[in-house]
Design a protein around this motif. Structure first.
Motif, PDB file in Angstrom:
ATOM      1  N   THR A  34      49.494  55.123  19.523  1.00 43.33           N
ATOM      2  CA  THR A  34      48.792  54.927  18.267  1.00 43.33           C
ATOM      3  C   THR A  34      48.414  56.280  17.682  1.00 43.33           C
ATOM      4  O   THR A  34      48.204  57.225  18.436  1.00 43.33           O
ATOM      5  CB  THR A  34      47.504  54.105  18.464  1.00 43.33           C
ATOM      6  N   PRO A  35      48.410  56.431  16.401  1.00 44.80           N
ATOM      7  CA  PRO A  35      48.748  55.379  15.450  1.00 44.80           C
ATOM      8  C   PRO A  35      50.255  55.240  15.294  1.00 44.80           C
ATOM      9  O   PRO A  35      50.988  56.219  15.433  1.00 44.80           O
ATOM     10  CB  PRO A  35      48.142  55.893  14.141  1.00 44.80           C
ATOM     11  N   THR A  36      50.700  54.049  15.052  1.00 40.38           N
ATOM     12  CA  THR A  36      52.084  53.762  14.697  1.00 40.38           C
ATOM     13  C   THR A  36      52.037  52.910  13.438  1.00 40.38           C
ATOM     14  O   THR A  36      51.298  51.938  13.384  1.00 40.38           O
ATOM     15  CB  THR A  36      52.820  53.011  15.812  1.00 40.38           C
ATOM     16  N   VAL A  37      52.791  53.298  12.434  1.00 40.13           N
ATOM     17  CA  VAL A  37      52.786  52.592  11.159  1.00 40.13           C
ATOM     18  C   VAL A  37      54.181  52.082  10.868  1.00 40.13           C
ATOM     19  O   VAL A  37      55.165  52.826  10.989  1.00 40.13           O
ATOM     20  CB  VAL A  37      52.312  53.525  10.015  1.00 40.13           C
ATOM     21  N   PHE A  38      54.266  50.816  10.496  1.00 37.94           N
ATOM     22  CA  PHE A  38      55.525  50.223  10.062  1.00 37.94           C
ATOM     23  C   PHE A  38      55.385  49.824   8.604  1.00 37.94           C
ATOM     24  O   PHE A  38      54.366  49.269   8.200  1.00 37.94           O
ATOM     25  CB  PHE A  38      55.845  48.958  10.878  1.00 37.94           C
ATOM     26  N   ILE A  39      56.411  50.126   7.822  1.00 38.51           N
ATOM     27  CA  ILE A  39      56.474  49.686   6.432  1.00 38.51           C
ATOM     28  C   ILE A  39      57.816  48.996   6.261  1.00 38.51           C
ATOM     29  O   ILE A  39      58.865  49.584   6.529  1.00 38.51           O
ATOM     30  CB  ILE A  39      56.335  50.860   5.443  1.00 38.51           C
ATOM     31  N   ASN A  40      57.761  47.749   5.850  1.00 43.86           N
ATOM     32  CA  ASN A  40      58.976  46.939   5.660  1.00 43.86           C
ATOM     33  C   ASN A  40      59.844  46.935   6.911  1.00 43.86           C
ATOM     34  O   ASN A  40      61.067  47.033   6.843  1.00 43.86           O
ATOM     35  CB  ASN A  40      59.771  47.416   4.448  1.00 43.86           C
ATOM     36  N   GLN A  48      54.932  61.995   8.836  1.00 39.47           N
ATOM     37  CA  GLN A  48      54.675  61.483   7.484  1.00 39.47           C
ATOM     38  C   GLN A  48      53.338  60.743   7.399  1.00 39.47           C
ATOM     39  O   GLN A  48      53.026  60.160   6.372  1.00 39.47           O
ATOM     40  CB  GLN A  48      55.812  60.563   7.047  1.00 39.47           C
ATOM     41  N   LEU A  49      52.552  60.766   8.456  1.00 36.62           N
ATOM     42  CA  LEU A  49      51.305  60.018   8.459  1.00 36.62           C
ATOM     43  C   LEU A  49      50.125  60.669   7.739  1.00 36.62           C
ATOM     44  O   LEU A  49      49.212  59.961   7.369  1.00 36.62           O
ATOM     45  CB  LEU A  49      50.891  59.678   9.896  1.00 36.62           C
ATOM     46  N   PRO A  50      50.094  61.985   7.517  1.00 39.29           N
ATOM     47  CA  PRO A  50      48.966  62.500   6.739  1.00 39.29           C
ATOM     48  C   PRO A  50      48.860  61.747   5.414  1.00 39.29           C
ATOM     49  O   PRO A  50      49.874  61.339   4.835  1.00 39.29           O
ATOM     50  CB  PRO A  50      49.311  63.970   6.515  1.00 39.29           C
ATOM     51  N   ALA A  51      47.653  61.523   4.949  1.00 33.00           N
ATOM     52  CA  ALA A  51      47.390  60.634   3.814  1.00 33.00           C
ATOM     53  C   ALA A  51      48.314  60.853   2.622  1.00 33.00           C
ATOM     54  O   ALA A  51      48.894  59.899   2.099  1.00 33.00           O
ATOM     55  CB  ALA A  51      45.933  60.768   3.386  1.00 33.00           C
ATOM     56  N   GLU A  52      48.467  62.083   2.191  1.00 38.77           N
ATOM     57  CA  GLU A  52      49.286  62.322   1.006  1.00 38.77           C
ATOM     58  C   GLU A  52      50.750  61.952   1.234  1.00 38.77           C
ATOM     59  O   GLU A  52      51.394  61.387   0.364  1.00 38.77           O
ATOM     60  CB  GLU A  52      49.160  63.777   0.547  1.00 38.77           C
ATOM     61  N   LYS A  53      51.286  62.289   2.388  1.00 38.80           N
ATOM     62  CA  LYS A  53      52.680  61.940   2.676  1.00 38.80           C
ATOM     63  C   LYS A  53      52.835  60.433   2.826  1.00 38.80           C
ATOM     64  O   LYS A  53      53.820  59.858   2.366  1.00 38.80           O
ATOM     65  CB  LYS A  53      53.170  62.656   3.923  1.00 38.80           C
ATOM     66  N   VAL A  57      55.360  57.741   0.853  1.00 40.72           N
ATOM     67  CA  VAL A  57      56.251  56.780   1.509  1.00 40.72           C
ATOM     68  C   VAL A  57      55.986  55.379   0.977  1.00 40.72           C
ATOM     69  O   VAL A  57      56.919  54.640   0.656  1.00 40.72           O
ATOM     70  CB  VAL A  57      56.077  56.829   3.048  1.00 40.72           C
ATOM     71  N   ILE A  58      54.720  55.013   0.867  1.00 36.94           N
ATOM     72  CA  ILE A  58      54.367  53.678   0.358  1.00 36.94           C
ATOM     73  C   ILE A  58      54.831  53.526  -1.081  1.00 36.94           C
ATOM     74  O   ILE A  58      55.425  52.502  -1.445  1.00 36.94           O
ATOM     75  CB  ILE A  58      52.848  53.440   0.482  1.00 36.94           C
ATOM     76  N   GLN A  59      54.601  54.533  -1.910  1.00 39.98           N
ATOM     77  CA  GLN A  59      55.029  54.451  -3.308  1.00 39.98           C
ATOM     78  C   GLN A  59      56.544  54.329  -3.421  1.00 39.98           C
ATOM     79  O   GLN A  59      57.054  53.568  -4.240  1.00 39.98           O
ATOM     80  CB  GLN A  59      54.533  55.666  -4.105  1.00 39.98           C
ATOM     81  N   TYR A  60      57.269  55.061  -2.585  1.00 34.82           N
ATOM     82  CA  TYR A  60      58.726  54.962  -2.573  1.00 34.82           C
ATOM     83  C   TYR A  60      59.160  53.533  -2.269  1.00 34.82           C
ATOM     84  O   TYR A  60      60.042  52.979  -2.925  1.00 34.82           O
ATOM     85  CB  TYR A  60      59.310  55.938  -1.551  1.00 34.82           C
ATOM     86  N   GLU A  61      58.531  52.930  -1.261  1.00 38.45           N
ATOM     87  CA  GLU A  61      58.890  51.562  -0.873  1.00 38.45           C
ATOM     88  C   GLU A  61      58.562  50.567  -1.972  1.00 38.45           C
ATOM     89  O   GLU A  61      59.334  49.641  -2.230  1.00 38.45           O
ATOM     90  CB  GLU A  61      58.187  51.166   0.429  1.00 38.45           C
ATOM     91  N   ILE A  62      57.442  50.761  -2.651  1.00 37.47           N
ATOM     92  CA  ILE A  62      57.078  49.889  -3.774  1.00 37.47           C
ATOM     93  C   ILE A  62      58.110  50.014  -4.876  1.00 37.47           C
ATOM     94  O   ILE A  62      58.590  49.018  -5.425  1.00 37.47           O
ATOM     95  CB  ILE A  62      55.667  50.220  -4.286  1.00 37.47           C
ATOM     96  N   ASN A  63      58.475  51.250  -5.205  1.00 33.67           N
ATOM     97  CA  ASN A  63      59.474  51.472  -6.265  1.00 33.67           C
ATOM     98  C   ASN A  63      60.820  50.889  -5.879  1.00 33.67           C
ATOM     99  O   ASN A  63      61.501  50.286  -6.705  1.00 33.67           O
ATOM    100  CB  ASN A  63      59.613  52.960  -6.559  1.00 33.67           C
ATOM    101  N   ALA A  64      61.221  51.077  -4.621  1.00 34.46           N
ATOM    102  CA  ALA A  64      62.507  50.544  -4.165  1.00 34.46           C
ATOM    103  C   ALA A  64      62.519  49.017  -4.216  1.00 34.46           C
ATOM    104  O   ALA A  64      63.523  48.416  -4.595  1.00 34.46           O
ATOM    105  CB  ALA A  64      62.796  51.037  -2.745  1.00 34.46           C
ATOM    106  N   ALA A  65      61.400  48.404  -3.853  1.00 35.32           N
ATOM    107  CA  ALA A  65      61.321  46.939  -3.883  1.00 35.32           C
ATOM    108  C   ALA A  65      61.410  46.436  -5.328  1.00 35.32           C
ATOM    109  O   ALA A  65      62.007  45.380  -5.581  1.00 35.32           O
ATOM    110  CB  ALA A  65      60.034  46.462  -3.230  1.00 35.32           C
TER     111      ALA A  65
END
Length: 68
Positions: A34-40, A48-53, A57-65
């Protein structure tokens, strides 16, 4: 923190079972720590876990979706 509840739950068989099942599920998904983060369904690399990065990543996934 509800200290009385924490103390009660710390010795609870129900809580112990929940922790055990969560651990087994994490192992089945390849979680090694931990921590381990999964997106989609994909693990986000630790670097890539620091807040800004992570926000990028989250914004990229939202845009891709949205473009699917």
């Amino acid at each position: 923190l509800d200290v009385a509840r924490w103390k009660r739950d710390a010795g609870s068989e129900q809580i112990a079972q929940r922790i055990y099942l969560d651990s087994k599920r994490g192992q089945s998904m390849g979680v090694k720590g931990t921590p381990t983060v999964f997106i989609n369904g994909r693990e986000v690399p630790f670097e890539q876990l620091p807040a800004e990065k992570l926000r990028l990543v989250i914004q990229y996934e939202i845009n891709a979706a949205g473009s699917r």
